[in-house]
Design an enzyme around this catalytic site. Sequence first.
Site: not given
Length: 469
Positions: A234-236
């Site tokens: 996930s980009k977070r």
Amino acid sequence: MTVRVRFAPSPTGMFHVGGARSALQNWIFAKQQGGVFVLRIEDTDAARNRPEWTEGILSALDWIGITRGSYEGPYFQSSYAGEHRAAAQRLYEGGRAYYCDCTREDVQARTGPQQRGYDGFCRDRGLPPGEGRALRFRTPDEGETVVVDLVRGEPTFENKLIEDFVIARGDGSPVFLLANVVDDMSMGITHVIRAEEHLPNTPKQQLLWDALGVKPPIWAHVPVVVNEKRQKLSKRRDKVALEAYRDEGYLADAMRNYLMLLGWAPSGDREIVPWSVIEEEFRLDEVNPSPAFFDEKKLRAFNGDYIRALPVEDFVGACRPWLTGTGTIAPPPWQPDEFDPAAFAAVAPLAQTRIAVLSEIVPNVDFLFLADPLIDEAAWAKAMKEGAADLLDAAIVAFEALESWDAESLKATLEAVGAERGLKLGKAQAPVRVAVTGRTVGLPLFESLEVLGRDRTLTRLRAARVRLV
Ligand code: GLU
């Protein structure tokens, strides 16, 4: 039939490595089949409509070898809104879709909070279109939808378990699910190769293909990419942006080779192989459907191998963006006129064997170009213990007297200086290295001193000595 595949990213401001993997698989498949690769930017979400995001996708694709001009497109989903609406209208007119004015609360009041999905309340109410009325697809009550999937066999879905899903919202705008199908249809897509996360939507989409009277494509849902905790990247949480890897100094060849190993391997127990081998051997039906681990450590090691395999002049060229600071790459700590290409060329072979990503070149060579080395204070404290001042004094005298300023003589000299003080070479090197380069680790010391030259070396040793007073 000409094979036509598409890569259909939604602009998100960065290019996900999982997307890059799917793009490459599409690209290779098209090439193998003598087919066409279409790029479609799925930009119907207005917030995702920034031109620089599209540019980011094009340049990231370019970087991994899917070069501009060698594919069809880019098309923009937002340009086909008319077609999407027309398809929704056709489904309505053909009785395959109906208008519904239920709110979520209405549905929950009837079904209870536990049940998910729509209960079909408006199916036979014959509501005409109207403000606030959603258009729902009338899914078949019976039968099964069999998805022919090159990676997953034939996942089969019972139609009665598929809810009457919305295809156009209350304001008349078609939803993504329908837009995606209509575009694939009008672009003549024969094979949809995409990430596993879209599989739950596939039976719905296939029903739409059937209802619109066109033979559905063959699907291939390639595995989701996960981190070491088996969580979807996930980009977070994870480093997922292809651009971040590019700017850190991963080589495009290493990156695309590694991406293709996510769920697949070339023959013969090999991992690092020329791209031509991957293009020849890759088979979608050999892709392992289980989640694929994106192992950053392995990628790093891989990249180091790729760096070491470069001819040295290519390595020098590949380092240039980090030595000068171009585009999105931060400028180095030295001024442009401080950079000395000949000095860099002299140490490049030493650096090439030591770095795993190209950005690491900067801390390895900055001592050569900066007027004063960047002193790492922790390294200083560690190296400049008792005896350091005396050792530096002796080294200065001995280096001043050296006839030939070359790595071998420098080494023999410092070895002798250390031996007189009961120090092994490693111990004797530490204060000299920190005085000259600012760090405790780096390129081989004596070669570094040779390239740095007598005057600059002595100036730094004397400056360090002053600081020790
Ligand atoms: N735009 C979708 C995404 O970026 C892709 C949908 C598809 O490949 O069918 O996830």
